[in-house]
Design a protein around this motif. Structure first.
Motif, PDB file in Angstrom:
ATOM      1  N   CYS A   1       9.817   3.091  -7.779  1.00  0.00           N
ATOM      2  CA  CYS A   1      10.654   1.388  -8.251  1.00  0.00           C
ATOM      3  C   CYS A   1       9.531   0.362  -8.519  1.00  0.00           C
ATOM      4  N   SER A   2      10.058  -0.439  -8.786  1.00  0.00           N
ATOM      5  CA  SER A   2      10.078  -1.294  -9.437  1.00  0.00           C
ATOM      6  C   SER A   2       8.907  -2.241  -9.034  1.00  0.00           C
ATOM      7  N   ARG A   3       8.096  -2.989  -9.736  1.00  0.00           N
ATOM      8  CA  ARG A   3       7.267  -4.023  -9.117  1.00  0.00           C
ATOM      9  C   ARG A   3       8.327  -4.875  -8.050  1.00  0.00           C
ATOM     10  N   ASN A   4       9.142  -5.817  -9.128  1.00  0.00           N
ATOM     11  CA  ASN A   4       9.500  -6.539  -7.761  1.00  0.00           C
ATOM     12  C   ASN A   4      10.327  -6.092  -6.831  1.00  0.00           C
ATOM     13  N   THR A   5      11.091  -4.655  -6.722  1.00  0.00           N
ATOM     14  CA  THR A   5      11.303  -4.110  -5.502  1.00  0.00           C
ATOM     15  C   THR A   5      10.719  -3.770  -4.701  1.00  0.00           C
ATOM     16  N   TYR A   6       8.965  -2.974  -5.184  1.00  0.00           N
ATOM     17  CA  TYR A   6       7.470  -3.348  -4.857  1.00  0.00           C
ATOM     18  C   TYR A   6       7.729  -4.145  -3.809  1.00  0.00           C
ATOM     19  N   ARG A   7       7.299  -5.620  -4.251  1.00  0.00           N
ATOM     20  CA  ARG A   7       7.112  -6.532  -3.120  1.00  0.00           C
ATOM     21  C   ARG A   7       8.596  -6.840  -2.055  1.00  0.00           C
ATOM     22  N   ALA A   8       9.840  -7.163  -2.994  1.00  0.00           N
ATOM     23  CA  ALA A   8      10.518  -7.223  -1.672  1.00  0.00           C
ATOM     24  C   ALA A   8      10.137  -6.119  -0.073  1.00  0.00           C
ATOM     25  N   ARG A   9      10.832  -5.082  -0.518  1.00  0.00           N
ATOM     26  CA  ARG A   9      10.558  -4.608   0.083  1.00  0.00           C
ATOM     27  C   ARG A   9       8.595  -4.361   1.100  1.00  0.00           C
ATOM     28  N   LEU A  10       7.610  -5.339   0.320  1.00  0.00           N
ATOM     29  CA  LEU A  10       6.348  -5.453   1.094  1.00  0.00           C
ATOM     30  C   LEU A  10       6.453  -6.449   1.824  1.00  0.00           C
ATOM     31  N   ASN A  11       7.111  -7.453   1.995  1.00  0.00           N
ATOM     32  CA  ASN A  11       7.724  -8.877   2.449  1.00  0.00           C
ATOM     33  C   ASN A  11       9.002  -8.459   3.923  1.00  0.00           C
ATOM     34  N   ARG A  12       9.103  -7.286   3.310  1.00  0.00           N
ATOM     35  CA  ARG A  12      10.577  -7.088   4.521  1.00  0.00           C
ATOM     36  C   ARG A  12       9.261  -6.005   5.663  1.00  0.00           C
ATOM     37  N   LEU A  13       8.397  -5.451   5.122  1.00  0.00           N
ATOM     38  CA  LEU A  13       7.673  -4.921   5.820  1.00  0.00           C
ATOM     39  C   LEU A  13       6.888  -5.799   6.690  1.00  0.00           C
ATOM     40  N   HIS A  14       6.520  -5.940   6.083  1.00  0.00           N
ATOM     41  CA  HIS A  14       5.601  -7.347   6.820  1.00  0.00           C
ATOM     42  C   HIS A  14       6.852  -8.483   8.006  1.00  0.00           C
ATOM     43  N   ALA A  15       8.229  -8.950   7.368  1.00  0.00           N
ATOM     44  CA  ALA A  15       9.254  -9.547   7.981  1.00  0.00           C
ATOM     45  C   ALA A  15       9.035  -8.658   9.552  1.00  0.00           C
ATOM     46  N   GLU A  16       9.242  -7.341   9.049  1.00  0.00           N
ATOM     47  CA  GLU A  16      10.075  -6.617   9.961  1.00  0.00           C
ATOM     48  C   GLU A  16       8.958  -6.303  10.472  1.00  0.00           C
ATOM     49  N   LEU A  17       7.782  -5.658  11.108  1.00  0.00           N
ATOM     50  CA  LEU A  17       6.550  -5.394  12.009  1.00  0.00           C
ATOM     51  C   LEU A  17       6.617  -6.945  12.678  1.00  0.00           C
TER      52      LEU A  17
END
Length: 188
Positions: free
Chosen positions: A103-119
């Motif tokens: 994935c790209s850097r922006n996709t990575y950041r979006a997924r990381l933010n989503r992971l934190h929100a889900e958790l």
């Protein structure tokens, strides 16, 4: 990115990567075995308590990640991100993480933010379930009620998520149309 969730995931990742790490306070009876065989030993006093705390944290995060993973392909992307980012002896450079996750850097950041929100939504419930099970409470009934409440809340937010996704699609289409028009104008 939530700093509390980040700290919890870093701790979980360290426990997953090297689960044998121990810190202990030596017991005063540790040297008695040398003087009188069969008495005392070299056991420590705080090892059991530390193991229980680590196990509860690890189980709570594992349970939360399993719930996220069960959400489908998006959930599996988030759990893969958690494993690549946090479960390693040495944290990989971000460029290497991007490559492993494809994935790209922006996709990575979006997924990381989503992971934190889900958790943030799932983990308090998972931690509560681990504590109840440790006390021997009928956690399945409590868990079923909690999951029903979470699903109900998720259904309430589905229209807003769908609307946001539709807006994002429309914005991309408008941007493409503008770019194509500009390219045609340059070519003419």
């Amino acid at each position: 990115m939530n700093p509390t969730i980040e700290a919890i995931l870093v701790e979980w990742g360290q426990q997953q990567a090297s689960p044998i790490g121990e810190v202990a306070v030596p017991c005063v009876l540790g040297h008695v075995d040398e003087a009188a065989p069969g008495v005392g030993g070299h056991r420590c006093l705080s090892l059991v308590e530390q193991h229980v705390v680590q196990s509860q944290l690890s189980e709570a995060v594992a349970q939360a990640l399993a719930e996220i993973d069960a959400q489908g392909s998006k959930g599996r992307e988030l759990t893969a991100l958690a494993e690549v980012r946090y479960v390693a002896q040495v944290m990989l450079p971000l460029a290497e993480q991007y490559l492993r996750l494809a994935c790209s850097r922006n996709t990575y950041r979006a997924r990381l933010n989503r992971l934190h929100a889900e958790l943030l939504e799932v983990l308090p419930g998972a931690a509560m379930m681990a504590a109840l099970e440790a006390k021997g409470v009928q956690a399945e009934k409590v868990r079923a009620k909690w999951l029903a409440e979470v699903r109900k809340a998720a259904r309430r937010t589905e229209p807003a998520i769908a609307l946001a996704q539709q807006r994002a699609r429309m914005q991309r289409e408008v941007a493409r149309a503008i770019k194509e028009a500009a390219d045609r104008e340059r070519a003419a």
